[in-house]
Design a protein around this motif. Structure first.
Motif, PDB file in Angstrom:
ATOM      1  N   GLN A 117      20.592 101.128 -20.673  1.00 36.42           N
ATOM      2  CA  GLN A 117      20.719 100.682 -22.078  1.00 36.42           C
ATOM      3  C   GLN A 117      20.479  99.260 -21.898  1.00 36.42           C
ATOM      4  O   GLN A 117      19.738  98.607 -22.668  1.00 36.42           O
ATOM      5  CB  GLN A 117      22.101 101.057 -22.632  1.00 36.42           C
ATOM      6  CG  GLN A 117      22.142 100.751 -24.119  1.00 36.42           C
ATOM      7  CD  GLN A 117      20.853 101.523 -24.987  1.00 36.42           C
ATOM      8  OE1 GLN A 117      20.431 102.496 -24.914  1.00 36.42           O
ATOM      9  NE2 GLN A 117      20.162 100.833 -25.721  1.00 36.42           N
TER      10      GLN A 117
ATOM     11  N   SER B 192      17.097  98.463 -20.946  1.00 38.58           N
ATOM     12  CA  SER B 192      16.101  98.680 -22.070  1.00 38.58           C
ATOM     13  C   SER B 192      16.406  97.642 -23.153  1.00 38.58           C
ATOM     14  O   SER B 192      15.371  97.074 -23.731  1.00 38.58           O
ATOM     15  CB  SER B 192      16.338  99.958 -22.879  1.00 38.58           C
ATOM     16  OG  SER B 192      15.667 100.340 -23.889  1.00 38.58           O
ATOM     17  N   ASP B 193      17.591  97.087 -23.455  1.00 39.30           N
ATOM     18  CA  ASP B 193      17.821  96.051 -24.306  1.00 39.30           C
ATOM     19  C   ASP B 193      17.168  94.856 -23.953  1.00 39.30           C
ATOM     20  O   ASP B 193      16.963  93.927 -24.529  1.00 39.30           O
ATOM     21  CB  ASP B 193      19.228  95.744 -24.588  1.00 39.30           C
ATOM     22  CG  ASP B 193      19.983  96.905 -25.398  1.00 39.30           C
ATOM     23  OD1 ASP B 193      19.135  97.790 -26.065  1.00 39.30           O
ATOM     24  OD2 ASP B 193      21.387  97.033 -25.623  1.00 39.30           O
TER      25      ASP B 193
ATOM     26  N   THR C 142      10.717  91.441 -24.306  1.00 43.45           N
ATOM     27  CA  THR C 142       9.426  91.721 -25.188  1.00 43.45           C
ATOM     28  C   THR C 142       9.320  90.923 -26.376  1.00 43.45           C
ATOM     29  O   THR C 142       8.424  90.460 -26.767  1.00 43.45           O
ATOM     30  CB  THR C 142       9.267  93.148 -25.124  1.00 43.45           C
ATOM     31  OG1 THR C 142       9.349  93.753 -24.007  1.00 43.45           O
ATOM     32  CG2 THR C 142       7.690  93.588 -26.072  1.00 43.45           C
ATOM     33  N   HIS C 143      10.647  91.018 -27.264  1.00 44.40           N
ATOM     34  CA  HIS C 143      10.575  90.432 -28.652  1.00 44.40           C
ATOM     35  C   HIS C 143      10.455  88.973 -28.267  1.00 44.40           C
ATOM     36  O   HIS C 143       9.950  88.205 -29.038  1.00 44.40           O
ATOM     37  CB  HIS C 143      11.989  90.846 -28.927  1.00 44.40           C
ATOM     38  CG  HIS C 143      12.243  90.174 -30.425  1.00 44.40           C
ATOM     39  ND1 HIS C 143      11.422  90.269 -31.725  1.00 44.40           N
ATOM     40  CD2 HIS C 143      13.118  89.096 -30.834  1.00 44.40           C
ATOM     41  CE1 HIS C 143      11.827  89.848 -32.448  1.00 44.40           C
ATOM     42  NE2 HIS C 143      12.801  88.891 -32.064  1.00 44.40           N
TER      43      HIS C 143
ATOM     44  N   ASP D 219       7.044  87.847 -27.416  1.00 42.94           N
ATOM     45  CA  ASP D 219       6.082  88.059 -28.702  1.00 42.94           C
ATOM     46  C   ASP D 219       6.434  86.652 -29.258  1.00 42.94           C
ATOM     47  O   ASP D 219       5.571  86.241 -29.840  1.00 42.94           O
ATOM     48  CB  ASP D 219       6.572  89.079 -29.372  1.00 42.94           C
ATOM     49  CG  ASP D 219       5.938  90.602 -28.667  1.00 42.94           C
ATOM     50  OD1 ASP D 219       5.113  90.372 -28.009  1.00 42.94           O
ATOM     51  OD2 ASP D 219       6.461  91.274 -29.422  1.00 42.94           O
TER      52      ASP D 219
ATOM     53  N   GLN E 149      13.569  95.076 -24.256  1.00 43.53           N
ATOM     54  CA  GLN E 149      13.209  94.763 -25.796  1.00 43.53           C
ATOM     55  C   GLN E 149      13.378  93.384 -26.351  1.00 43.53           C
ATOM     56  O   GLN E 149      12.532  92.886 -26.921  1.00 43.53           O
ATOM     57  CB  GLN E 149      13.968  95.629 -26.411  1.00 43.53           C
ATOM     58  CG  GLN E 149      13.613  97.059 -26.553  1.00 43.53           C
ATOM     59  CD  GLN E 149      14.508  97.855 -27.406  1.00 43.53           C
ATOM     60  OE1 GLN E 149      15.606  97.565 -27.946  1.00 43.53           O
ATOM     61  NE2 GLN E 149      14.121  99.104 -27.945  1.00 43.53           N
ATOM     62  N   TYR E 150      14.491  93.045 -25.653  1.00 43.26           N
ATOM     63  CA  TYR E 150      14.887  91.427 -26.025  1.00 43.26           C
ATOM     64  C   TYR E 150      13.813  90.594 -25.411  1.00 43.26           C
ATOM     65  O   TYR E 150      13.282  89.613 -25.901  1.00 43.26           O
ATOM     66  CB  TYR E 150      16.327  91.113 -25.166  1.00 43.26           C
ATOM     67  CG  TYR E 150      16.512  89.559 -25.315  1.00 43.26           C
ATOM     68  CD1 TYR E 150      17.126  89.225 -26.721  1.00 43.26           C
ATOM     69  CD2 TYR E 150      16.376  88.526 -24.442  1.00 43.26           C
ATOM     70  CE1 TYR E 150      17.621  87.993 -26.887  1.00 43.26           C
ATOM     71  CE2 TYR E 150      16.665  87.320 -24.506  1.00 43.26           C
ATOM     72  CZ  TYR E 150      17.262  86.988 -25.922  1.00 43.26           C
ATOM     73  OH  TYR E 150      17.746  85.588 -26.026  1.00 43.26           O
TER      74      TYR E 150
END
Length: 163
Positions: free
Chosen positions: A26, A29-30, A36-37, A40, A33-34
């Motif tokens: 997790q 994954s976080d 990737t975010h 971006d 995502q963090y």
């Protein structure tokens, strides 16, 4: 009992390991995502910065063009000012020369008016003298009997020549 206790402990450890593993997954994954975010966001910020830098470069190019145009205008106006200044200096020179010529002409006029008066008197005297001589000659011819028809250059010579 101890065997069950061991199994329970093992199960507990497995559950802890599994829970820990799920927790790590997790977190990963976080983190992904963090990341990737944020990637971006970083990409968007980089694009925005690139756009702003391009805008700044264009603005600087426009300012440079404006400065070049102003420099050209100033140079051409300086040439015009130089021409105007030269013309003003020439006008001052001509005005001074004209003033001196007027003073000279005024002095000459004063002298000439004095001379003119003398000449006018002389010319008038000469005209009167010529008239008297002509009148005297005319009367002398009449008295001597000649009407002037003689032909020796009298009044009848030359006819009415309209010259």
């Amino acid at each position: 009992l101890s065997h069950y206790d061991d199994d329970d402990d093992d199960d507990e450890e497995r559950q802890i390991d599994l829970s820990s593993q799920q927790h790590r997954q997790q977190q990963q994954s976080d983190l992904l995502q963090y990341t990737t975010h944020h990637s971006d966001l970083d990409a968007a910020l980089l694009t925005e910065r690139t756009t702003e830098i391009t805008h700044v470069h264009r603005s600087l190019a426009q300012i440079s063009d404006i400065q070049r145009d102003l420099a050209t205008l100033v140079d051409s106006q300086q040439d015009d000012f130089d021409v105007v200044e030269d013309h003003a200096e020439q006008a001052a020179t001509y005005a001074e020369r004209g003033r001196r010529e007027l003073e000279t002409a005024h002095g000459m006029w004063r002298e000439m008016s004095e001379q003119r008066r003398r000449w006018a008197v002389r010319v008038a005297g000469a005209i009167v003298l010529l008239w008297i001589v002509a009148h005297h000659l005319h009367h002398a011819r009449k008295e001597s009997g000649g009407d002037g028809g003689g032909g020796d250059g009298g009044e009848g010579d030359g006819g009415g020549g309209g010259r």
